[in-house]
Design a protein around this motif. Sequence first.
Motif, PDB file in Angstrom:
ATOM      1  N   ILE A  47      46.721  32.647 100.556  1.00 19.95           N
ATOM      2  CA  ILE A  47      47.514  31.476 100.153  1.00 19.95           C
ATOM      3  C   ILE A  47      48.201  31.741  98.820  1.00 19.95           C
ATOM      4  CG2 ILE A  47      47.305  29.085  99.334  1.00 19.95           C
ATOM      5  CD1 ILE A  47      45.251  28.725 101.675  1.00 19.95           C
ATOM      6  N   LEU A  48      47.479  32.317  97.865  1.00 17.55           N
ATOM      7  CA  LEU A  48      48.093  32.635  96.564  1.00 17.55           C
ATOM      8  C   LEU A  48      49.232  33.637  96.726  1.00 17.55           C
ATOM      9  CD1 LEU A  48      44.943  32.826  94.254  1.00 17.55           C
ATOM     10  CD2 LEU A  48      46.645  30.985  94.368  1.00 17.55           C
ATOM     11  N   HIS A  49      49.034  34.640  97.558  1.00 23.00           N
ATOM     12  CA  HIS A  49      50.112  35.612  97.809  1.00 23.00           C
ATOM     13  C   HIS A  49      51.323  34.926  98.436  1.00 23.00           C
ATOM     14  CE1 HIS A  49      48.493  39.539  96.678  1.00 23.00           C
ATOM     15  NE2 HIS A  49      47.322  39.137  97.135  1.00 23.00           N
ATOM     16  N   HIS A  50      51.093  34.060  99.400  1.00 19.13           N
ATOM     17  CA  HIS A  50      52.185  33.340 100.055  1.00 19.13           C
ATOM     18  C   HIS A  50      52.973  32.523  99.033  1.00 19.13           C
ATOM     19  CE1 HIS A  50      53.806  31.302 103.775  1.00 19.13           C
ATOM     20  NE2 HIS A  50      54.252  30.520 102.811  1.00 19.13           N
ATOM     21  N   VAL A  51      52.252  31.792  98.185  1.00 28.61           N
ATOM     22  CA  VAL A  51      52.904  30.958  97.164  1.00 28.61           C
ATOM     23  C   VAL A  51      53.706  31.832  96.208  1.00 28.61           C
ATOM     24  CG1 VAL A  51      52.479  29.449  95.173  1.00 28.61           C
ATOM     25  CG2 VAL A  51      51.281  29.032  97.344  1.00 28.61           C
ATOM     26  N   GLN A  52      53.092  32.915  95.729  1.00 24.08           N
ATOM     27  CA  GLN A  52      53.815  33.763  94.775  1.00 24.08           C
ATOM     28  C   GLN A  52      55.006  34.463  95.428  1.00 24.08           C
ATOM     29  OE1 GLN A  52      52.238  35.454  91.317  1.00 24.08           O
ATOM     30  NE2 GLN A  52      52.923  37.511  91.843  1.00 24.08           N
ATOM     31  N   ASP A  53      54.865  34.886  96.657  1.00 21.29           N
ATOM     32  CA  ASP A  53      55.997  35.521  97.342  1.00 21.29           C
ATOM     33  C   ASP A  53      57.176  34.553  97.456  1.00 21.29           C
ATOM     34  OD1 ASP A  53      54.528  37.838  97.615  1.00 21.29           O
ATOM     35  OD2 ASP A  53      54.091  37.539  99.750  1.00 21.29           O
ATOM     36  N   ALA A  54      56.877  33.293  97.697  1.00 17.26           N
ATOM     37  CA  ALA A  54      57.942  32.298  97.869  1.00 17.26           C
ATOM     38  C   ALA A  54      58.524  31.811  96.552  1.00 17.26           C
ATOM     39  CB  ALA A  54      57.423  31.103  98.669  1.00 17.26           C
ATOM     40  N   LEU A  55      57.670  31.589  95.556  1.00 20.65           N
ATOM     41  CA  LEU A  55      58.117  30.985  94.297  1.00 20.65           C
ATOM     42  C   LEU A  55      58.233  31.969  93.136  1.00 20.65           C
ATOM     43  CD1 LEU A  55      55.874  27.781  94.450  1.00 20.65           C
ATOM     44  CD2 LEU A  55      58.296  27.984  95.079  1.00 20.65           C
ATOM     45  N   ARG A  56      57.729  33.192  93.322  1.00 24.40           N
ATOM     46  CA  ARG A  56      57.693  34.255  92.310  1.00 24.40           C
ATOM     47  C   ARG A  56      56.596  34.051  91.274  1.00 24.40           C
ATOM     48  NH1 ARG A  56      62.912  35.751  89.711  1.00 24.40           N
ATOM     49  NH2 ARG A  56      62.025  37.829  89.661  1.00 24.40           N
ATOM     50  N   PHE A  57      55.813  32.960  91.375  1.00 23.94           N
ATOM     51  CA  PHE A  57      54.661  32.712  90.519  1.00 23.94           C
ATOM     52  C   PHE A  57      53.805  31.636  91.179  1.00 23.94           C
ATOM     53  CE2 PHE A  57      57.422  29.297  89.404  1.00 23.94           C
ATOM     54  CZ  PHE A  57      56.701  28.314  88.736  1.00 23.94           C
ATOM     55  N   ALA A  60      50.889  26.179  87.846  1.00 23.81           N
ATOM     56  CA  ALA A  60      49.629  25.543  87.462  1.00 23.81           C
ATOM     57  C   ALA A  60      49.454  24.210  88.183  1.00 23.81           C
ATOM     58  CB  ALA A  60      49.586  25.347  85.949  1.00 23.81           C
ATOM     59  N   ALA A  61      50.549  23.528  88.468  1.00 20.03           N
ATOM     60  CA  ALA A  61      50.475  22.231  89.137  1.00 20.03           C
ATOM     61  C   ALA A  61      49.928  22.348  90.560  1.00 20.03           C
ATOM     62  CB  ALA A  61      51.853  21.577  89.158  1.00 20.03           C
ATOM     63  N   VAL A  77      39.871  28.549  91.457  1.00 27.17           N
ATOM     64  CA  VAL A  77      41.238  28.964  91.793  1.00 27.17           C
ATOM     65  C   VAL A  77      41.917  29.554  90.564  1.00 27.17           C
ATOM     66  CG1 VAL A  77      43.499  28.209  92.629  1.00 27.17           C
ATOM     67  CG2 VAL A  77      41.405  27.280  93.666  1.00 27.17           C
ATOM     68  N   HIS A  78      41.823  28.868  89.435  1.00 26.81           N
ATOM     69  CA  HIS A  78      42.416  29.365  88.189  1.00 26.81           C
ATOM     70  C   HIS A  78      41.835  30.735  87.836  1.00 26.81           C
ATOM     71  CE1 HIS A  78      44.112  29.337  84.158  1.00 26.81           C
ATOM     72  NE2 HIS A  78      42.915  29.651  83.710  1.00 26.81           N
ATOM     73  N   GLY A  79      40.542  30.903  88.032  1.00 28.50           N
ATOM     74  CA  GLY A  79      39.899  32.181  87.734  1.00 28.50           C
ATOM     75  C   GLY A  79      40.474  33.324  88.543  1.00 28.50           C
ATOM     76  N   VAL A  80      40.767  33.083  89.813  1.00 32.30           N
ATOM     77  CA  VAL A  80      41.357  34.127  90.658  1.00 32.30           C
ATOM     78  C   VAL A  80      42.785  34.420  90.209  1.00 32.30           C
ATOM     79  CG1 VAL A  80      42.110  34.686  93.009  1.00 32.30           C
ATOM     80  CG2 VAL A  80      39.848  33.675  92.616  1.00 32.30           C
ATOM     81  N   VAL A  81      43.556  33.367  89.926  1.00 34.93           N
ATOM     82  CA  VAL A  81      44.950  33.557  89.489  1.00 34.93           C
ATOM     83  C   VAL A  81      45.002  34.369  88.198  1.00 34.93           C
ATOM     84  CG1 VAL A  81      47.022  32.375  88.653  1.00 34.93           C
ATOM     85  CG2 VAL A  81      45.819  31.505  90.655  1.00 34.93           C
ATOM     86  N   THR A  82      44.105  34.096  87.278  1.00 35.05           N
ATOM     87  CA  THR A  82      44.146  34.788  85.979  1.00 35.05           C
ATOM     88  C   THR A  82      43.423  36.138  86.002  1.00 35.05           C
ATOM     89  OG1 THR A  82      42.222  33.528  85.215  1.00 35.05           O
ATOM     90  CG2 THR A  82      44.418  32.676  84.646  1.00 35.05           C
ATOM     91  N   TYR A  83      42.517  36.349  86.936  1.00 33.14           N
ATOM     92  CA  TYR A  83      41.796  37.618  87.008  1.00 33.14           C
ATOM     93  C   TYR A  83      42.681  38.745  87.525  1.00 33.14           C
ATOM     94  CZ  TYR A  83      38.451  41.201  88.383  1.00 33.14           C
ATOM     95  OH  TYR A  83      37.792  42.394  88.532  1.00 33.14           O
ATOM     96  N   HIS A  85      45.924  40.804  88.011  1.00 35.74           N
ATOM     97  CA  HIS A  85      47.171  41.019  87.279  1.00 35.74           C
ATOM     98  C   HIS A  85      48.401  40.734  88.136  1.00 35.74           C
ATOM     99  CE1 HIS A  85      45.250  42.793  83.768  1.00 35.74           C
ATOM    100  NE2 HIS A  85      44.475  43.461  84.593  1.00 35.74           N
ATOM    101  N   HIS A  86      48.256  40.813  89.429  1.00 40.81           N
ATOM    102  CA  HIS A  86      49.402  40.609  90.323  1.00 40.81           C
ATOM    103  C   HIS A  86      49.961  39.194  90.233  1.00 40.81           C
ATOM    104  CE1 HIS A  86      51.926  40.715  93.892  1.00 40.81           C
ATOM    105  NE2 HIS A  86      51.318  39.625  94.304  1.00 40.81           N
ATOM    106  N   PHE A  87      49.085  38.212  90.031  1.00 36.71           N
ATOM    107  CA  PHE A  87      49.530  36.817  90.049  1.00 36.71           C
ATOM    108  C   PHE A  87      50.094  36.409  88.697  1.00 36.71           C
ATOM    109  CE2 PHE A  87      46.154  36.745  93.367  1.00 36.71           C
ATOM    110  CZ  PHE A  87      47.007  36.593  94.440  1.00 36.71           C
ATOM    111  N   ARG A  88      51.189  35.669  88.756  1.00 39.66           N
ATOM    112  CA  ARG A  88      51.821  35.142  87.546  1.00 39.66           C
ATOM    113  C   ARG A  88      51.642  33.637  87.520  1.00 39.66           C
ATOM    114  NH1 ARG A  88      56.124  38.076  89.878  1.00 39.66           N
ATOM    115  NH2 ARG A  88      56.253  40.138  88.971  1.00 39.66           N
ATOM    116  N   SER A  89      51.438  33.086  86.334  1.00 36.00           N
ATOM    117  CA  SER A  89      51.321  31.634  86.202  1.00 36.00           C
ATOM    118  C   SER A  89      52.585  31.038  85.594  1.00 36.00           C
ATOM    119  CB  SER A  89      50.084  31.266  85.388  1.00 36.00           C
ATOM    120  OG  SER A  89      50.115  31.914  84.145  1.00 36.00           O
ATOM    121  N   ALA A  90      53.589  31.864  85.375  1.00 32.48           N
ATOM    122  CA  ALA A  90      54.884  31.398  84.857  1.00 32.48           C
ATOM    123  C   ALA A  90      55.975  32.170  85.593  1.00 32.48           C
ATOM    124  CB  ALA A  90      54.986  31.650  83.358  1.00 32.48           C
ATOM    125  N   PRO A  91      57.149  31.577  85.720  1.00 30.95           N
ATOM    126  CA  PRO A  91      58.229  32.286  86.418  1.00 30.95           C
ATOM    127  C   PRO A  91      58.600  33.577  85.690  1.00 30.95           C
ATOM    128  CG  PRO A  91      58.832  29.982  85.999  1.00 30.95           C
ATOM    129  CD  PRO A  91      57.557  30.254  85.256  1.00 30.95           C
TER     130      PRO A  91
END
Length: 177
Positions: A47-57, A60-61, A77-83, A85-91
């Motif tokens: 799900i995180l990969h799908h979201v990032q692929d679509a939105l580029r990050f 947090a909302a 969830v936040h822990g996985v996003v920040t752990y 490096h592939h996931f971005r929390s900002a555009p």
Amino acid sequence: MPRAPQGPSGPAATREQREVLRQALARHLPEVPPDVPGGNAPALLPILHHVQDALRFVPAALVPEIAAALNLSRAEVHGVVTYYHHFRSAPPGRHVVQICQAEACRANGAEALMAHAAARLACAPHATRADGAVTLEPVYCLGLCASGPAAMVDEQLRGRVSAATVDAWAARFEASP
């Protein structure tokens, strides 16, 4: 001037972000009986990969909404996003430059290449330039160990990257809007 609605950790998700999440959940949320240990947790990374692929990050909302959909805590969830490096929390910037910092690339000059890229692109590692043109990211193993130092620019892998290569990217970025 009215303010945008605020969620528990900042601005509320946009309609587009919620639609992307709806699609991700429809595609990746497994039908797991509620009594199975871990429940829907295995769907988190897809799900995180799908979201990032679509939105580029990963906004947090969306973290509380993903957590609720998967019956996880926001902290999980936040822990996985920040752990990872592939996931971005900002555009990211319009151009994303990732330079490998794994051992094989470091042995071929990746540290000096990162320093040159930071200076030439006027962007610190782990940051996006103020004008939004470039994001510079150190990454760990792009799979081109025999061709280091390696980089990925705008999703295109490159091996044997040199300072001259970085200079050419910078010139191309400056020429494009």
